[in-house]
Design an enzyme around this catalytic site. Structure first.
Site, PDB file in Angstrom:
ATOM      1  N   ASP A  29      21.680  53.578  31.021  1.00 36.51           N
ATOM      2  CA  ASP A  29      21.445  53.102  29.657  1.00 36.51           C
ATOM      3  C   ASP A  29      20.175  53.716  29.079  1.00 36.51           C
ATOM      4  OD1 ASP A  29      23.679  51.595  29.806  1.00 36.51           O
ATOM      5  OD2 ASP A  29      22.689  49.645  29.611  1.00 36.51           O
ATOM      6  N   ALA A  30      19.123  53.753  29.884  1.00 38.69           N
ATOM      7  CA  ALA A  30      17.839  54.263  29.407  1.00 38.69           C
ATOM      8  C   ALA A  30      17.937  55.744  29.056  1.00 38.69           C
ATOM      9  CB  ALA A  30      16.764  54.040  30.461  1.00 38.69           C
ATOM     10  N   SER A  73      26.863  45.640  17.736  1.00 39.10           N
ATOM     11  CA  SER A  73      26.067  46.012  18.898  1.00 39.10           C
ATOM     12  C   SER A  73      24.723  45.281  18.822  1.00 39.10           C
ATOM     13  CB  SER A  73      25.852  47.523  18.934  1.00 39.10           C
ATOM     14  OG  SER A  73      27.073  48.207  19.095  1.00 39.10           O
ATOM     15  N   THR A  74      23.821  45.597  19.726  1.00 44.98           N
ATOM     16  CA  THR A  74      22.505  44.958  19.757  1.00 44.98           C
ATOM     17  C   THR A  74      21.427  46.032  19.754  1.00 44.98           C
ATOM     18  OG1 THR A  74      23.464  43.209  21.127  1.00 44.98           O
ATOM     19  CG2 THR A  74      21.073  43.261  20.948  1.00 44.98           C
ATOM     20  N   LYS A  79      21.627  39.460  29.349  1.00 38.80           N
ATOM     21  CA  LYS A  79      22.534  40.427  28.708  1.00 38.80           C
ATOM     22  C   LYS A  79      23.564  40.852  29.746  1.00 38.80           C
ATOM     23  CE  LYS A  79      22.680  44.583  25.858  1.00 38.80           C
ATOM     24  NZ  LYS A  79      23.846  45.182  26.520  1.00 38.80           N
ATOM     25  N   GLU A 119      31.705  37.840  27.047  1.00 37.92           N
ATOM     26  CA  GLU A 119      31.782  39.013  27.922  1.00 37.92           C
ATOM     27  C   GLU A 119      32.785  38.747  29.041  1.00 37.92           C
ATOM     28  OE1 GLU A 119      29.367  42.705  27.798  1.00 37.92           O
ATOM     29  OE2 GLU A 119      29.438  40.928  26.539  1.00 37.92           O
ATOM     30  N   LYS A 159      15.138  45.759  27.658  1.00 41.33           N
ATOM     31  CA  LYS A 159      15.567  46.361  28.914  1.00 41.33           C
ATOM     32  C   LYS A 159      14.373  46.966  29.636  1.00 41.33           C
ATOM     33  CE  LYS A 159      20.242  47.485  27.390  1.00 41.33           C
ATOM     34  NZ  LYS A 159      21.348  48.449  27.533  1.00 41.33           N
ATOM     35  N   CYS A 203       3.406  66.248   3.331  1.00 35.84           N
ATOM     36  CA  CYS A 203       4.790  66.580   3.711  1.00 35.84           C
ATOM     37  C   CYS A 203       4.866  68.011   4.209  1.00 35.84           C
ATOM     38  CB  CYS A 203       5.720  66.387   2.515  1.00 35.84           C
ATOM     39  SG  CYS A 203       7.416  66.929   2.816  1.00 35.84           S
ATOM     40  N   CYS A 233       7.173  70.040   1.384  1.00 37.92           N
ATOM     41  CA  CYS A 233       6.751  70.333   0.011  1.00 37.92           C
ATOM     42  C   CYS A 233       5.253  70.207  -0.212  1.00 37.92           C
ATOM     43  CB  CYS A 233       7.489  69.431  -0.968  1.00 37.92           C
ATOM     44  SG  CYS A 233       7.074  67.668  -0.820  1.00 37.92           S
TER      45      CYS A 233
END
Length: 622
Positions: A42-43, A87-88, A124, A171, A284, A373, A376
């Site tokens: 996941d990470a 989603s989260t 989770k 779930e 997480k 910026c 520009c």
């Protein structure tokens, strides 16, 4: 297109991929994860692959939609969800968590609350998302969170509903001890993989039947999970302890904790994006870090004017690749941490690909300054933790990004890559003007004749290919409006011209999942760009016809309760197709409550208190 497989991903470096290939890899990684066979952690997915796209194009549609469920996994009939399953958002460090709490507290102040919000924390679960409906109808989250596949047969196979609930999101999981002792030795790599097979296979395997007989395959509604409450201050101070206690006590595989601000009024006010609820975040654990030395910081201006940094580092050798840059997050992060040439960074070692910064061991003697910026030269303004270029009408990078976003989102005109869009922006071509260009017009601004002919053909195709009205609205670049949000806006305003002419903050805020902050931002943008939006609408892109806004239930806000002769999800889907908005709970916005057998007492009582008309299935017009 590059062939993408579990093996080939390990040798790819996101920084070296073009946008199309990068998105294709992200989609492949997501499919593998949803199928229960994750190719990366996941990470790594968040910090490496997704972060690379965020650095290049923070407004890319992939980043602002619910990750799709692979279509081939389940074959049951479609079930339209009563509430969209999102989603989260995710946090891997206390910095992002602090910003989440600050947003919640700011919203509570705007609501006039005297006390700071409290937060509930739950495990989770790392399983297959779904929603249970009365009558034991179970559906997956689905492709976009709006409609999933009916997998009620999983209940017949022995999937146990924990807590005796009759409806709710949750779930689908298997008990972790059983997985480790029985299934892992048989070669199953992940509990989700096993449960996807349990729910999706035409014929359950012997392993699935044994798990059912053992009573270890469960549907767990989120609201049945333990949910202790904490203050933001206590969570920040004790996050590691709280994380360990909640995940350690959970009998299922977890991949973090979910932190939700409490209070229905606060949640309604904060609303949601097309991807996640703003009042909720998943925390997480991060993965290990290695050292790297920064050599320079390159600034890039996106289509919304936000300037994002990319940190170049001394080459870091990882197995299979040498990486030379890292994600720089945002202006405030770099300034707070003193990141610039010579800074010693702690970076996430995410397998064999580009790292992202998770800490600074030694700040730079010359940290980067965000003042003007890079496109520009206009002096930047502060916008929260970001720096933004205010030259919305003259900045080449914003113009180029807007053109690229329009064609990328519209999807019916191919060939408008970043270099082409930069050339068009340099020639000061607006989107309506581009849609009127012929091959010779493209040649006149320096594009080769062959490419010019292809672009002219692409425009002709786009003018002959109807697109859904919601997708066209999403392509206009209105802040906070992806295709799903656009569909909600159109369901209320009825048409694109009405949306452009009549957008008003309170009216938008009253739409479920928007909230007052988002409503104000959308209305303000439309007011400031009304003439430009009207010109784009008149530029010749045909819209797909829809009868939803004029259906027999147009304008109705309906709630269903109890058991009917037809499955409730079917009735709700029919109501939506007929123009109604269907909600799961009664409120002052509700126009009718349809009552079946054994209705929910709470819904009926609230409807009586609010004077909302009640109807039976016999009154349903479809």
């Amino acid at each position: 297109m590059l062939h993408i497989s579990k093996e080939s991903v390990r040798s790819l470096v996101p920084a070296f991929l073009d946008d199309e290939t990068l998105v294709a890899v992200l989609e492949a990684l997501n499919r593998a994860y949803r199928a229960g066979d994750p190719w990366v952690s996941d990470a790594e997915y968040d910090h490496v692959w997704r972060a690379e796209l965020e650095d290049r194009n923070p407004e890319h549609p992939f980043l602002h939609r619910v990750e799709p469920e692979p279509q081939e996994l389940f074959s049951g009939p479609l079930v339209h969800h009563s509430q969209r399953m999102l989603s989260t958002d995710k946090a891997y460090d206390s910095d992002k968590l602090s910003r989440f709490f600050a947003r919640c507290e700011k919203a509570s102040v705007q609501l006039g609350w005297a006390e700071k919000p409290m937060y509930q924390v739950q495990a989770k679960l790392d399983g297959l998302s779904g929603r249970l409906y009365p009558g034991r109808v179970l559906a997956t989250r689905g492709d976009d969170g709006r409609h999933g596949r009916n997998i009620s047969h999983a209940l017949e196979r022995g999937l146990t509903i924990i807590g005796g609930v009759e409806e709710g999101a949750g779930e689908i999981v298997v008990v972790e001890d059983y997985f480790q002792s029985v299934l892992a030795p048989k070669g199953y790599e992940h509990p989700r993989n096993f449960m996807v097979g349990f729910c999706g296979a035409d014929n359950p395997s012997a392993d699935h039947r044994e798990a059912a007989a053992a009573g270890v395959a469960h549907f767990v509604a989120y609201r049945t999970l333990p949910a202790p409450t904490f203050t933001a201050e206590w969570l920040l101070a004790e996050i590691d302890t709280i994380f360990a206690e909640i995940t350690g006590a959970c009998p299922y595989r977890t991949d973090g904790i979910v932190i939700s601000a409490m209070g229905t009024r606060l949640r309604d006010y904060m609303g949601a994006t097309d991807h996640h609820h703003r009042w909720q975040i998943a925390f997480k654990k991060n993965i290990e870090g290695v050292r790297a030395v920064a050599t320079s910081v390159v600034l890039q201006t996106g289509r919304t004017g936000v300037v994002t940094p990319v940190v170049h580092i001394e080459p870091v050798q990882l197995p299979g690749a040498t990486v030379r840059k890292a994600s720089g997050h945002n202006a405030a992060k770099l300034e707070e941490d003193g990141i610039g040439p010579g800074a010693v960074l702690r970076i996430v070692r995410s397998g064999e690909v580009i790292p992202t910064i998770v800490g600074v061991e030694e700040p730079s003697a010359h940290p980067v300054a965000f003042t003007h910026c890079p496109s520009c030269g206009t002096e930047l303004v502060t916008d929260g933790r970001f720096r933004r270029c205010p030259a919305t009408n003259t900045c080449p990078a914003q113009a180029s990004g807007g053109i690229h976003y329009f064609f990328q989102t519209l999807y019916t005109a191919k060939g408008f890559g970043k270099k082409i869009c930069a050339a068009l922006a340099a020639a000061e071509k607006s989107i309506p003007a581009i849609l009127q260009m012929q091959a010779e017009d493209f040649v006149a601004i320096g594009i080769s004749p062959g490419v010019a002919a292809n672009l002219a053909d692409a425009i002709a195709t786009a003018k002959q290919t109807p697109v859904p009205a919601a997708r066209f609205v999403a392509a206009l670049g209105i802040p906070h409006v992806g295709e799903a949000s656009a569909a909600k806006l159109l369901s209320v305003f009825g048409s694109i011209p009405a949306l452009i002419d009549e957008a008003e903050p309170n009216r938008i805020a009253s739409i479920p999942e928007f909230g007052e902050i988002t409503g104000s931002a959308i209305a303000e943008y439309i007011e400031e760009h009304r003439a430009e939006l009207q010109e784009m609408l008149a530029a010749g892109i045909p819209l797909a016809t829809t009868t939803q806004s004029t259906g027999p239930l147009a304008g109705e806000v309906l709630v269903f309760t109890g058991t009917f002769s037809r499955p409730r999800p079917e009735l709700e889907a029919l109501a939506r197709e007929a123009g109604a908005t269907v909600l799961s709970s009664v409120s002052r916005k509700t126009t009718r409550l349809f009552v079946g057998e054994k209705p929910g007492e709470t819904k009926v009582r609230k409807a009586e208190q609010l004077g909302i008309p009640q109807a039976t299935e016999a009154d349903f017009p479809l």
